[in-house]
Design an enzyme around this catalytic site. Structure first.
Site, PDB file in Angstrom:
ATOM      1  N   ARG A   1      10.014  47.916  81.118  1.00 55.54           N
ATOM      2  CA  ARG A   1      11.275  48.482  81.622  1.00 55.54           C
ATOM      3  C   ARG A   1      11.203  50.008  81.609  1.00 55.54           C
ATOM      4  NH1 ARG A   1      16.500  46.065  78.931  1.00 55.54           N
ATOM      5  NH2 ARG A   1      17.438  47.156  80.716  1.00 55.54           N
TER       6      ARG A   1
ATOM      7  N   CYS B   1      18.420  52.893  74.611  1.00 57.14           N
ATOM      8  CA  CYS B   1      17.869  51.599  75.011  1.00 57.14           C
ATOM      9  C   CYS B   1      18.528  51.215  76.323  1.00 57.14           C
ATOM     10  CB  CYS B   1      18.110  50.565  73.917  1.00 57.14           C
ATOM     11  SG  CYS B   1      19.858  50.341  73.516  1.00 57.14           S
TER      12      CYS B   1
END
Length: 286
Positions: free
Chosen positions: A178, A236
């Site tokens: 990611r 995050c």
């Protein structure tokens, strides 16, 4: 914060529950995208533990501030008081074992001024593995008196995260793919904040979900760029697994700040630049 003061083992928790000042227990089991974990709590939890819903009680409604923006302070305080949290009594939070949700509750309580909150290392799974009992009894708590007072430090906004990436160290707690922008299953665009360093929080724990020893964690973070005096930030996807990395840093004796809006906020703003690939600084404009 000293090393290991943020977590405790199942054996340590059992001893404290039998002592003269047992902690309030918060069950924060959660799974990204569902299903609701309240039925699992009702089927069996640590005796006396109160269930806290991450999506609705440890976060505000999704929107411009991300998928899990910070909850309203007064609403959060009411939830904690309902759970029996007092201004100075010990609190222990746990989840199913991954540790992310428990870390979110730990971070919120610490950031809003609670002096004594810890995470059960390894969560419910570690408790059961150590011979701990679970209960399906309905829990009624005495009303607590905790009144949250957000700290002036510990929290970053988007501008602060960008500045930390330039002048300090900004860690990206998500999976490496990611970060690199190879996949993005949830947010509008893949990639990372320019200058951020990939540091998946899954590498801070062993296979059973327990944190690695403090010296191992410190060595890992030093290899990622933490030096004496480094100002460290963490983000995050939406401020949940990032809280887990903040907790790992705390176990290693390293202070850090959380960008709570995280990638879900950053990537939704067309004015925020995006970097892709393994290089922290390989930027492309959105």
């Amino acid at each position: 914060m000293t090393a290991n003061s943020a977590i405790l083992s199942a054996a340590e928790l059992r001893a404290e529950l039998a002592g003269s000042r047992p902690p309030v227990l918060l069950d924060v089991r959660w799974q990204l995208g569902g299903p609701d974990q309240r039925p699992a709590y009702e089927a069996g939890h640590l005796p006396g533990a109160v269930y806290v819903d991450l999506d609705h009680e440890l976060a505000g409604p999704p929107g411009a501030g991300g998928r899990h923006p910070l909850p309203d302070t007064e609403a959060f305080g009411a939830v904690m008081r309902r759970a029996g949290v007092t201004s100075d009594g010990p609190v222990v939070v746990y989840d199913g074992g991954q540790g992310w949700a428990a870390a979110r509750a730990w971070w919120l309580l610490r950031w809003t001024g609670h002096p004594d909150v810890r995470v059960l290392d390894g969560g419910l799974a570690a408790w059961v593995a150590a011979g701990g009992t679970v209960s399906a009894d309905r829990v009624t708590s005495m009303e607590g008196d905790f009144k949250p007072t957000p700290a002036a430090s510990g929290l970053l906004d988007a501008d602060g995260a960008a500045a930390r990436a330039r002048a300090g160290l900004l860690l990206d707690a998500r999976a490496g793919e990611r970060y690199r922008g190879e996949v993005e299953p949830i947010d509008p665009v893949g990639g990372h904040i320019p200058g951020a360093v990939s540091a998946p929080t899954t590498e801070n724990v062993t296979g059973d979900g327990r944190f690695r020893p403090a010296d191992e964690l410190r060595a890992r973070f030093e290899a990622l760029g933490v030096t004496e005096g480094t100002e460290v930030g963490v983000y995050c996807g939406s401020g949940v697994s990032g809280a887990h990395e903040v907790l790992a840093l705390a176990v290693a004796g390293i202070g850090s700040d959380l960008y709570a809006g995280s990638w879900s906020e950053w990537s939704s703003d067309p004015d925020c630049p995006v970097a892709t690939g393994p290089d922290p600084h390989e930027s492309r404009q959105p």
